[in-house]
Structure formats: structure tokens, C-alpha cells
Design a protein around this motif. Structure first.
Motif, PDB file in Angstrom:
ATOM      1  N   UNK A  92     -59.567 -92.919 -71.477  1.00  0.00           N
ATOM      2  CA  UNK A  92     -58.777 -92.477 -72.614  1.00  0.00           C
ATOM      3  C   UNK A  92     -57.310 -92.329 -72.242  1.00  0.00           C
ATOM      4  N   UNK A  93     -57.055 -91.765 -71.063  1.00  0.00           N
ATOM      5  CA  UNK A  93     -55.680 -91.621 -70.601  1.00  0.00           C
ATOM      6  C   UNK A  93     -55.071 -92.998 -70.320  1.00  0.00           C
ATOM      7  N   UNK A  94     -55.882 -93.911 -69.781  1.00  0.00           N
ATOM      8  CA  UNK A  94     -55.391 -95.270 -69.525  1.00  0.00           C
ATOM      9  C   UNK A  94     -54.943 -95.935 -70.819  1.00  0.00           C
ATOM     10  N   UNK A  95     -55.699 -95.730 -71.894  1.00  0.00           N
ATOM     11  CA  UNK A  95     -55.304 -96.307 -73.178  1.00  0.00           C
ATOM     12  C   UNK A  95     -53.998 -95.686 -73.665  1.00  0.00           C
ATOM     13  N   UNK A  96     -53.825 -94.385 -73.470  1.00  0.00           N
ATOM     14  CA  UNK A  96     -52.574 -93.738 -73.832  1.00  0.00           C
ATOM     15  C   UNK A  96     -51.409 -94.325 -73.025  1.00  0.00           C
ATOM     16  N   UNK A  97     -51.645 -94.654 -71.771  1.00  0.00           N
ATOM     17  CA  UNK A  97     -50.602 -95.238 -70.933  1.00  0.00           C
ATOM     18  C   UNK A  97     -50.157 -96.593 -71.463  1.00  0.00           C
ATOM     19  N   UNK A  98     -51.138 -97.409 -71.865  1.00  0.00           N
ATOM     20  CA  UNK A  98     -50.786 -98.717 -72.417  1.00  0.00           C
ATOM     21  C   UNK A  98     -50.039 -98.542 -73.731  1.00  0.00           C
ATOM     22  N   UNK A  99     -50.506 -97.644 -74.574  1.00  0.00           N
ATOM     23  CA  UNK A  99     -49.839 -97.403 -75.841  1.00  0.00           C
ATOM     24  C   UNK A  99     -48.406 -96.909 -75.641  1.00  0.00           C
ATOM     25  N   UNK A 100     -48.183 -96.195 -74.552  1.00  0.00           N
ATOM     26  CA  UNK A 100     -46.864 -95.626 -74.284  1.00  0.00           C
ATOM     27  C   UNK A 100     -45.883 -96.638 -73.705  1.00  0.00           C
ATOM     28  N   UNK A 101     -46.400 -97.733 -73.153  1.00  0.00           N
ATOM     29  CA  UNK A 101     -45.520 -98.653 -72.429  1.00  0.00           C
ATOM     30  C   UNK A 101     -45.469-100.063 -72.985  1.00  0.00           C
TER      31      UNK A 101
END
Length: 359
Positions: A92-101
Motif C-alpha cells: 500500500x505504501x509502495x502504491x502511494x510512492x508511485x502516486x507521489x512521484x
């Protein structure tokens, strides 16, 4: 009913559906699940009690800031609170990272084969996945990953240990890589299995993040801590990245049950070490037995082993099904087998011994 249907994003047509580890068939011959890298032990001491107590307030929203857990993590790892973010498992955090970058026109680099969620979360964001083949030893090819960087690169995943092969990147190689990646590219060290590492040459990603503003470390409570069913993970990153993660998090996504269970798990460190040590010892037993059968395997530092079976992957998985264990095949590449209960591992070893004779 109108014949028209809602317009969906065209990018979703290229998104594969995540395939979870196959469960044991209810009422069938399969008794053990070795397909999802789950911890075979029950929750650590004190965890179930904390979870049950938290469940009594299910009519209330959880603490969206995860304040208690954040304070525990900050103290445990010696990092500022502003450098922490939580999410629904490390994925879930990995998906947030992609969404953020990354978005349309941007690129995300990762090794392949690696964690199968990487291409999914990249495509969901509309970004372009750049898959760099593993070496012949089933390890990250960091030089090739460096060569794959372009002006469109926004994020690089380094899964250490790598899922599904279990291989690791050593300190000198990883530090050299980090120092050559452009500073405006985020490097994510996915350390979901770090507790199982016994190779002293492998660095702790938190040590590497401290003086590198473009390094983020992912951790999870799903594997060693045995909280896979509660979906809780966290990231340690410098403030701009951590702040972006908090912005992209689903509000109230991490339940209070998960938060309290994670805190109790962190406070049960001695029992955790005992269980991880037992799994590592069982991993060594399984690897020794496989080597004695004639298998050549990559050295695993995770809680699973990798059989490079190529096009025979599905055949091996079917043989395991018939014997009573479920494993995780990746057709064309190999089979990942979680280190589970001793009885389950013994069944797997018997299948492996018979299957080896056919190769």
C-alpha cells in the motif's frame, strides 16, 4: 438499461490483476499453504489481546495519524516522526510512492522478476514500467538498472531480499548504485523480508537513508511479525517524501486493530527473534536437503526458496498440490516456496526429490 457503459481509463487495460498465493482447497487433499510467504506462527505474545481490545471500539474511526505506532517506530529506529508514514502493508505504501512521484510519461524502474505488484501499481498511476532482467544468478543487475535511467525516470524499486528469488544486494554494490543515481530520482529499498537476512554483507536500508535524501525504506508487519491479515506497513523517508505519502494515504486506511497489534508486536522483540531464528534454521535445513537432491538454487535470505524451473513451474506446482502443499509458480521462470511448518516443508521436499528425477 442503456447500452452505453461508463468510460474507464484506457491505461487499465494494460494492468494485470494481482494474483494472491493460492489457498489450500477446502475439503481437498491440500493441507498446507506455502504460496504466500506467510509466517506459520500465531501472533506474538500480547498481540492478540491488544487486537481484541481494539476491536471493542470498531464503531469508532481509527487514529488517522497512527500516533502511538509512529512514536514507537520513531524511537525504535531513531528517526524523526516527520520521516515516517504508514499504509495498508508495504505494498500500500509502495502504491502511494508511485502516486507521489510518477504519472503519464514518467518511468518506474525495477528488476524482473521481482515483486509482482510493481508493474500493477506503476500502470495504475499511468506511468511506464521499465523492467530490467535479473542476472543469471537471479539477482539485481544494478549496472543495467543504472543504464536504464532516463530523464523520464522518477522512481526505482530495489527489493532486498528480492521477491521471489530471495537474493540480496551487498553493501558496496548498493552504496555505489545509490551514489550514482541522480538525486531527483527516488530510490525505494523494499525490505519486507529484512528480518530473515543472515548475510552480514547486506546493509540495513535505514543506515543508507540517513544521509541520502532520495532514499526511502519500506518495511512491513506482514512477514516476520505475522500480521499479514491486518495489512500494515510503513516507510522511512526524508520529510518531503514522507509528507507526500501521508497526503496520498487513504484516510483512516490503517485500522486501530492493526495499529495496536503492531505496537504490541514491536514490544515482543525477544519472541520475534526466537521465531525468526527458527524459520532461518528451517530454511537452512530445506536448502541443505534440496542441494543433496541435486538442485542448484539461488542463495535465499528471505523466508522462501526459489526453484528455477522455467516451463516446468506449473507441473511442479501441480505435483505439490497432489501431495498436500500449495506453492507459488511463475510459469516460464520458476516456483517460490515459503518456509512453513516442518511437516509442510517435509512434504515439499519429498515432491522435490521425486520431481528432480524427471529433469
Amino acid at each position: 438499461m442503456t447500452e452505453k457503459t461508463p468510460k474507464l481509463r484506457a491505461a487499465l487495460e494494460a494492468v494485470p490483476t494481482y494474483k494472491p498465493g493460492k489457498p489450500a482447497a477446502p475439503g481437498g487433499p491440500v493441507a498446507y499453504k506455502l504460496s504466500s510467504n506467510e509466517n506459520p506462527y500465531p501472533p506474538l505474545p500480547g498481540v492478540l489481546e491488544s487486537a481484541v481490545a481494539a476491536a471493542s471500539t470498531l464503531n469508532r474511526y481509527p487514529d488517522m495519524a497512527c500516533a502511538g505506532l509512529m512514536a514507537e517506530l520513531a524511537e525504535r529506529f531513531g528517526v524523526p516522526l516527520s520521516h515516517l508514514a504508514t499504509g495498508t502493508g508495504s505494498v500500500g505504501v509502495a502504491q502511494q510512492l508511485v502516486q507521489s512521484t510518477a504519472g503519464p510519461g514518467d518511468e518506474v524502474i525495477y528488476a524482473w522478476r521481482s515483486f509482482e505488484a510493481y508493474p500493477i501499481i506503476t500502470r495504475i498511476a499511468g506511468a511506464t514500467p521499465v523492467e530490467v532482467p535479473l542476472t543469471e544468478d537471479a539477482a539485481h543487475d544494478l549496472e543495467a538498472m543504472l543504464a536504464a535511467i532516463t530523464e523520464r525516470t522518477r522512481l526505482i524499486f530495489v527489493c532486498n531480499p528480492n521477491n521471489p528469488t530471495g537474493t540480496v544486494v551487498g553493501r558496496a554494490e548498493l552504496e555505489s548504485f545509490l551514489d550514482r543515481v541522480p538525486g531527483d530520482v527516488l530510490i525505494v529499498l523494499d525490505e519486507a523480508y529484512i528480518e530473515f537476512i543472515r548475510d552480514e554483507n547486506v546493509p540495513n536500508g535505514i543506515d543508507l537513508y540517513r544521509d541520502r535524501s532520495n532514499v526511502c525504506v519500506l518495511r512491513t508487519f506482514s512477514k516476520a511479525y505475522g500480521l499479514a491479515g491486518l495489512r500494515i506497513g510503513f516507510a522511512i523517508a526524508h520529510e518531503p517524501v514522507a509528507a507526500a505519502l501521508r497526503k496520498t494515504a487513504v484516510p483512516f486506511g490503517v485500522s486501530q486493530v492493526a495499529q495496536d497489534a503492531a505496537v504490541a508486536s514491536l514490544r515482543s522483540e525477544e519472541a520475534l527473534r526466537e521465531r525468526v531464528d527458527a524459520l532461518v534454521a528451517e530454511r537452512a535445513r530445506v536448502v541443505e536437503a534440496l542441494a543433496g537432491q541435486g538442485w542448484t538454487l539461488p542463495v535465499s535470505q528471505a523466508n522462501f526458496v526459489w526453484l528455477p524451473l522455467g516451463d516446468r513451474a506449473l507441473d511442479f506446482a501441480a505435483a505439490c498440490d497432489r501431495a498436500g502443499v500449495v506453492v507459488r509458480p511463475f510459469q516460464g521462470d520458476g516456483v517460490r516456496v515459503t518456509i512453513g511448518e516442518t511437516e509442510a516443508n517435509d512434504i515439499f521436499l519429498r515432491v522435490a526429490e521425486e520431481f528432480r528425477k524427471e529433469l
